[in-house]
Design a protein around this motif. Structure first.
Motif, PDB file in Angstrom:
ATOM      1  N   MET A 273       0.843  -1.200   0.000  1.00 36.41           N
ATOM      2  CA  MET A 273       0.000   0.000   0.000  1.00 36.41           C
ATOM      3  C   MET A 273       0.885   1.260   0.000  1.00 36.41           C
ATOM      4  O   MET A 273       1.684   1.464   0.908  1.00 36.41           O
ATOM      5  N   PHE A 274       0.749   2.064  -1.016  1.00 30.89           N
ATOM      6  CA  PHE A 274       1.522   3.311  -1.157  1.00 30.89           C
ATOM      7  C   PHE A 274       3.021   3.086  -0.990  1.00 30.89           C
ATOM      8  O   PHE A 274       3.733   3.884  -0.405  1.00 30.89           O
ATOM      9  N   ILE A 275       3.458   2.017  -1.548  1.00 30.15           N
ATOM     10  CA  ILE A 275       4.878   1.686  -1.519  1.00 30.15           C
ATOM     11  C   ILE A 275       5.600   2.686  -2.445  1.00 30.15           C
ATOM     12  O   ILE A 275       5.039   3.130  -3.449  1.00 30.15           O
ATOM     13  N   GLY A 276       6.785   3.076  -2.063  1.00 33.40           N
ATOM     14  CA  GLY A 276       7.502   4.068  -2.885  1.00 33.40           C
ATOM     15  C   GLY A 276       8.993   3.988  -2.639  1.00 33.40           C
ATOM     16  O   GLY A 276       9.458   3.137  -1.876  1.00 33.40           O
ATOM     17  N   PRO A 277       9.746   4.857  -3.255  1.00 32.66           N
ATOM     18  CA  PRO A 277      11.205   4.816  -3.079  1.00 32.66           C
ATOM     19  C   PRO A 277      11.639   5.434  -1.747  1.00 32.66           C
ATOM     20  O   PRO A 277      10.924   6.255  -1.183  1.00 32.66           O
ATOM     21  N   ASP A 278      12.819   5.043  -1.295  1.00 32.93           N
ATOM     22  CA  ASP A 278      13.403   5.667  -0.105  1.00 32.93           C
ATOM     23  C   ASP A 278      13.993   7.019  -0.454  1.00 32.93           C
ATOM     24  O   ASP A 278      14.373   7.273  -1.606  1.00 32.93           O
ATOM     25  N   VAL A 279      14.106   7.834   0.558  1.00 26.19           N
ATOM     26  CA  VAL A 279      14.825   9.109   0.426  1.00 26.19           C
ATOM     27  C   VAL A 279      16.237   8.932   0.991  1.00 26.19           C
ATOM     28  O   VAL A 279      17.223   9.214   0.309  1.00 26.19           O
TER      29      VAL A 279
ATOM     30  N   ALA B  48      21.134  20.384  -0.777  1.00 23.85           N
ATOM     31  CA  ALA B  48      22.185  19.354  -0.798  1.00 23.85           C
ATOM     32  C   ALA B  48      22.655  19.045   0.623  1.00 23.85           C
ATOM     33  O   ALA B  48      22.863  17.881   0.988  1.00 23.85           O
ATOM     34  N   ARG B  49      22.805  20.096   1.426  1.00 22.36           N
ATOM     35  CA  ARG B  49      23.255  19.912   2.812  1.00 22.36           C
ATOM     36  C   ARG B  49      22.260  19.055   3.598  1.00 22.36           C
ATOM     37  O   ARG B  49      22.638  18.132   4.322  1.00 22.36           O
ATOM     38  N   ARG B  50      20.975  19.355   3.417  1.00 18.70           N
ATOM     39  CA  ARG B  50      19.952  18.549   4.103  1.00 18.70           C
ATOM     40  C   ARG B  50      20.060  17.087   3.683  1.00 18.70           C
ATOM     41  O   ARG B  50      19.986  16.175   4.499  1.00 18.70           O
ATOM     42  N   GLY B  51      20.209  16.866   2.374  1.00 17.29           N
ATOM     43  CA  GLY B  51      20.247  15.493   1.869  1.00 17.29           C
ATOM     44  C   GLY B  51      21.479  14.748   2.335  1.00 17.29           C
ATOM     45  O   GLY B  51      21.399  13.601   2.803  1.00 17.29           O
ATOM     46  N   ALA B  52      22.645  15.410   2.228  1.00 11.42           N
ATOM     47  CA  ALA B  52      23.909  14.729   2.529  1.00 11.42           C
ATOM     48  C   ALA B  52      24.071  14.499   4.029  1.00 11.42           C
ATOM     49  O   ALA B  52      24.373  13.392   4.471  1.00 11.42           O
ATOM     50  N   LEU B  53      23.856  15.578   4.801  1.00 15.26           N
ATOM     51  CA  LEU B  53      24.169  15.491   6.228  1.00 15.26           C
ATOM     52  C   LEU B  53      23.016  14.918   7.044  1.00 15.26           C
ATOM     53  O   LEU B  53      23.235  14.268   8.065  1.00 15.26           O
ATOM     54  N   GLY B  54      21.792  15.130   6.593  1.00 19.67           N
ATOM     55  CA  GLY B  54      20.641  14.668   7.366  1.00 19.67           C
ATOM     56  C   GLY B  54      20.135  13.301   6.948  1.00 19.67           C
ATOM     57  O   GLY B  54      19.582  12.559   7.762  1.00 19.67           O
ATOM     58  N   PHE B  55      20.297  12.964   5.678  1.00 22.26           N
ATOM     59  CA  PHE B  55      19.651  11.759   5.154  1.00 22.26           C
ATOM     60  C   PHE B  55      20.628  10.808   4.466  1.00 22.26           C
ATOM     61  O   PHE B  55      20.204   9.866   3.807  1.00 22.26           O
ATOM     62  N   GLY B  56      21.909  11.077   4.605  1.00 26.27           N
ATOM     63  CA  GLY B  56      22.913  10.176   4.030  1.00 26.27           C
ATOM     64  C   GLY B  56      22.753   9.979   2.535  1.00 26.27           C
ATOM     65  O   GLY B  56      23.023   8.901   2.009  1.00 26.27           O
ATOM     66  N   MET B  57      22.304  11.032   1.841  1.00 25.43           N
ATOM     67  CA  MET B  57      22.116  10.897   0.393  1.00 25.43           C
ATOM     68  C   MET B  57      23.433  11.150  -0.336  1.00 25.43           C
ATOM     69  O   MET B  57      24.288  11.903   0.124  1.00 25.43           O
TER      70      MET B  57
END
Ligand code: 8YV
Length: 332
Positions: free
Chosen positions: A139-145, A163-172
């Motif tokens: 149900m409402f399956i989707g990609p990870d962030v 970019a800072r939020r993604g790299a430092l907060g979410f390990g992107m």
């Protein structure tokens, strides 16, 4: 000496209008009427300055019809509504409101990307319709962030803050494309890698657009670009309508060419392409990325600071803090 006259073209915080009245004869717009071009020209007659927003187009025709105008101070970082070369040619100072909205807009861009990937609004609509009767594994399956590849097109102040939020907060993993590459010292803390546009499109799991609108960036994302993206990718636009070809995007979403889109800006807004309104896999918001109370206040105050200084008043008389055509200063 009489005070110069200015037009505040849209409704804005009363305390900001009151501050402008200390320096100017102010015609404001408390009913927040959106002026047509002839109405705008009429209101600008005899005005030395204009406090504008993205909804007023200050083009060569308006400038020619308002020869007394000396300053156009836009309450927005984007200034594609202002013909900057035409302003400069007429000696009209033009200003915008950079920096004060960077973090707020980045918060929203990241939130919109997350809502798009994790299907927040789509699943809420399902729940509100009373359709949630049981749990299901898909149900409402989707990609990870977290851990995914964040692609950023346009790596200015807001792009870097996302970019800072993604790299430092979410390990992107962060990849980006921009005309100019960031100095190594700015790339390193984000682990950000400059790539060409084709690589960005091909590798991004979540592509976020944060570039200014110009003739060059018109339809930077159209059918050909969407076709190069991963089928499971998401696209988020917090920049400007017109950077994305909305009809092509609707088609790509309908065909499952990409998974979903998050849009805060639209071609021809406030109209929204009807095909987008019908799609479940698109999160739509009404151009509110900078809309925190503190930031909107800061934008209005900065636009007022610019107007006061541009018209020779206040402590920065003659030197507006965010002047877009500084060549006018050199010419004096
Ligand atoms: C404004 C924006 O709210 O700053 C910009 O460029 O897009 C928004 O923050 C909008 O343009 C109103 O002027």
């Amino acid at each position: 000496m009489s005070k110069p006259s200015v037009l505040v073209a849209r409704a804005v915080f009363p305390e900001v209008v009151a501050r402008l009245r200390e320096h100017f004869e102010v015609e404001d717009n408390p009913t927040d009427t959106i002026y047509s071009k002839p109405q705008l020209i009429e209101r600008l007659q005899g005005k030395a300055g204009a406090f504008t927003t993205g909804s007023e187009r200050i083009d060569a025709e308006v400038l020619a019809a308002c020869p007394q105008l000396r300053a156009v101070c836009n309450m927005a970082v984007g200034f594609n509504n202002v013909d900057l070369p035409a302003c400069t040619a007429r000696g009209v100072m033009a200003t915008n409101t950079p920096d004060v909205l960077t973090e707020t807009t980045a918060d929203f861009g990241f939130a919109l990307m997350m809502a798009t990937a994790r299907r927040i609004t789509e699943s809420e609509r399902f729940l509100r319709r009373g359709e949630w009767t049981r749990w299901a594994y898909d149900m409402f399956i989707g990609p990870d962030v977290h851990g995914a590849t964040l692609g950023i097109l346009g790596m200015g102040r807001i792009g870097q803050a996302i970019a800072r939020r993604g790299a430092l907060g979410f390990g992107m993993k962060v990849i980006y494309h921009n005309r100019s590459r960031l100095p190594a010292g700015q790339e390193a803390p984000l682990g950000a890698r400059w790539v060409d546009k084709a690589t960005l499109l091909r590798e991004a799991d979540h592509l976020v657009l944060v570039l200014p609108y110009s003739a060059e960036s018109h339809h930077a994302i159209g059918a050909a670009e969407l076709a190069q993206m991963k089928p499971g990718a998401t696209l988020t636009n917090v920049a400007r309508g017109g950077i994305v070809d909305d009809a092509a995007l609707a088609q790509a979403l309908r065909d499952g060419r990409i998974a979903a889109a998050g849009l805060d800006v639209f071609e021809g807004e406030p109209s929204v392409h009807p095909a987008l309104l019908e799609l479940p896999n698109v999160v739509l918001t009404p151009h509110i990325a900078s809309a925190s109370l503190a930031t909107r206040r800061a934008m209005a105050e900065l636009a007022a600071d610019n107007l006061i200084a541009a018209l020779g008043c206040g402590p920065r008389a003659g030197r507006p803090p965010s002047l877009l055509n500084p060549e006018l200063l050199a010419a004096r």
